[in-house]
Design a protein around this motif. Sequence first.
Motif, short mmCIF file in Angstrom:
data_model
loop_
_atom_site.label_atom_id
_atom_site.label_comp_id
_atom_site.label_asym_id
_atom_site.label_seq_id
_atom_site.Cartn_x
_atom_site.Cartn_y
_atom_site.Cartn_z
N VAL A 54 -8.91 -4.93 -1.38
CA VAL A 54 -7.46 -4.87 -1.21
C VAL A 54 -6.96 -5.98 -2.12
CG1 VAL A 54 -5.52 -5.16 0.37
CG2 VAL A 54 -7.62 -4.03 1.16
N VAL A 55 -6.36 -5.61 -3.25
CA VAL A 55 -5.96 -6.55 -4.29
C VAL A 55 -4.51 -6.96 -4.08
CG1 VAL A 55 -5.71 -6.92 -6.78
CG2 VAL A 55 -7.62 -5.54 -5.90
N GLU A 56 -4.32 -8.20 -3.63
CA GLU A 56 -2.98 -8.74 -3.42
C GLU A 56 -2.58 -9.56 -4.65
OE1 GLU A 56 -0.47 -11.58 -0.33
OE2 GLU A 56 -2.66 -11.62 -0.29
N CYS A 57 -1.51 -9.16 -5.30
CA CYS A 57 -1.02 -9.85 -6.50
C CYS A 57 -0.06 -10.95 -6.05
CB CYS A 57 -0.34 -8.87 -7.44
SG CYS A 57 -1.45 -7.58 -8.05
N VAL A 58 -0.57 -12.17 -5.98
CA VAL A 58 0.22 -13.28 -5.45
C VAL A 58 1.38 -13.64 -6.37
CG1 VAL A 58 -1.64 -14.20 -4.02
CG2 VAL A 58 -1.39 -15.00 -6.37
N ASP A 59 1.30 -13.30 -7.65
CA ASP A 59 2.39 -13.57 -8.58
C ASP A 59 3.39 -12.42 -8.68
OD1 ASP A 59 0.55 -11.91 -9.85
OD2 ASP A 59 0.80 -12.85 -11.81
N ARG A 60 3.22 -11.41 -7.84
CA ARG A 60 4.11 -10.25 -7.81
C ARG A 60 4.57 -10.01 -6.38
NH1 ARG A 60 0.33 -9.11 -11.85
NH2 ARG A 60 1.24 -8.44 -13.81
N GLU A 61 5.03 -11.06 -5.73
CA GLU A 61 5.57 -11.01 -4.36
C GLU A 61 4.58 -10.44 -3.35
OE1 GLU A 61 9.07 -8.69 -5.17
OE2 GLU A 61 10.20 -10.47 -5.79
N ILE A 147 2.52 -2.03 -4.65
CA ILE A 147 3.26 -1.61 -3.47
C ILE A 147 3.38 -2.78 -2.49
CG2 ILE A 147 3.33 0.03 -1.54
CD1 ILE A 147 1.61 1.90 -3.31
N ALA A 148 4.58 -2.99 -1.98
CA ALA A 148 4.80 -4.02 -0.96
C ALA A 148 3.99 -3.65 0.28
CB ALA A 148 6.28 -4.13 -0.63
N PRO A 149 3.38 -4.63 0.93
CA PRO A 149 2.53 -4.32 2.09
C PRO A 149 3.21 -3.45 3.14
CG PRO A 149 2.25 -6.61 1.49
CD PRO A 149 3.37 -6.06 0.63
N GLU A 150 4.47 -3.68 3.44
CA GLU A 150 5.16 -2.90 4.48
C GLU A 150 5.40 -1.45 4.08
OE1 GLU A 150 8.18 -5.16 2.06
OE2 GLU A 150 6.33 -5.70 3.09
N ARG A 151 5.20 -1.12 2.81
CA ARG A 151 5.39 0.26 2.33
C ARG A 151 4.07 1.01 2.13
NH1 ARG A 151 9.74 1.41 -1.82
NH2 ARG A 151 9.23 3.38 -0.86
N LEU A 152 2.96 0.35 2.35
CA LEU A 152 1.65 0.98 2.17
C LEU A 152 1.39 2.02 3.25
CD1 LEU A 152 -0.47 -2.17 1.33
CD2 LEU A 152 -0.11 -0.21 -0.19
N ARG A 153 0.70 3.08 2.85
CA ARG A 153 0.26 4.10 3.80
C ARG A 153 -1.25 4.22 3.68
NH1 ARG A 153 3.17 9.36 3.34
NH2 ARG A 153 2.24 9.64 5.37
N CYS A 154 -1.92 4.22 4.80
CA CYS A 154 -3.39 4.25 4.84
C CYS A 154 -3.90 5.68 4.93
CB CYS A 154 -3.89 3.45 6.04
SG CYS A 154 -3.35 1.73 6.04
N TRP A 155 -5.06 5.91 4.38
CA TRP A 155 -5.76 7.19 4.48
C TRP A 155 -6.85 7.01 5.53
CZ3 TRP A 155 -4.80 4.04 0.48
CH2 TRP A 155 -5.83 3.25 0.00
N ARG A 156 -7.25 8.10 6.16
CA ARG A 156 -8.14 8.03 7.33
C ARG A 156 -9.59 7.70 6.98
NH1 ARG A 156 -5.12 7.86 11.82
NH2 ARG A 156 -3.31 9.19 11.65
N GLY A 157 -10.07 8.11 5.83
CA GLY A 157 -11.48 7.94 5.52
C GLY A 157 -11.76 6.76 4.62
N GLY A 158 -13.04 6.41 4.56
CA GLY A 158 -13.52 5.41 3.61
C GLY A 158 -12.75 4.11 3.63
N THR A 159 -12.21 3.74 2.48
CA THR A 159 -11.55 2.45 2.30
C THR A 159 -10.19 2.35 2.99
OG1 THR A 159 -10.62 3.19 0.20
CG2 THR A 159 -12.74 2.00 0.12
N GLY A 160 -9.66 3.45 3.48
CA GLY A 160 -8.38 3.41 4.20
C GLY A 160 -8.45 2.54 5.44
#
Length: 178
Positions: A54-61, A147-160
Amino acid sequence: MSQETAAPFRFCPLCAAGLEMRSELEDSGPTTRLRCSACSFTHWNNPTPVLAAVVECVDREGRVLLARNAAWTERFFGLITGFMEAGESPEAGVSREVLEETGLRVEGLSLLGVWDFQRKNQLIIAYHVQVSGEIRLSPELAEYKLIAPERLRCWRGGTGQALATWLRSKGLEPQWMD
């Protein structure tokens, strides 16, 4: 996943004799696996370790980078993933994968968890990584989204599941794709 569909091997890598599904007594009892008819080689077909970030871009809010693999026909965006290589730790491997696929150096990382992904006979080892800098995709990736964390949508399998775990750690309730 059955041994027949998971292992396309037909010949022994040691002696080239034919492999066949054979049951033998193992520690857990009789187990059917691909085995060599000549030298008793066993194809264990153990899960492959896959690293995910899960790649969080700290310089992109704090936006999360999701990418689309160039080989995918659908426009699905997922986590940065790759296979762990011999001789590397999971932490070094996930840092390498993020660098190779995005051009971003990992500045901080923490383990999110480990999930089985039986459909692909994989074991997913997922991390939250913090990065900053210029994004340069490898040819393996076609495009990315931030994508801003509050706008993310998770998928059911694997890495979701890893993405959902990270969202919960931030106090956000995961929203799921149907």
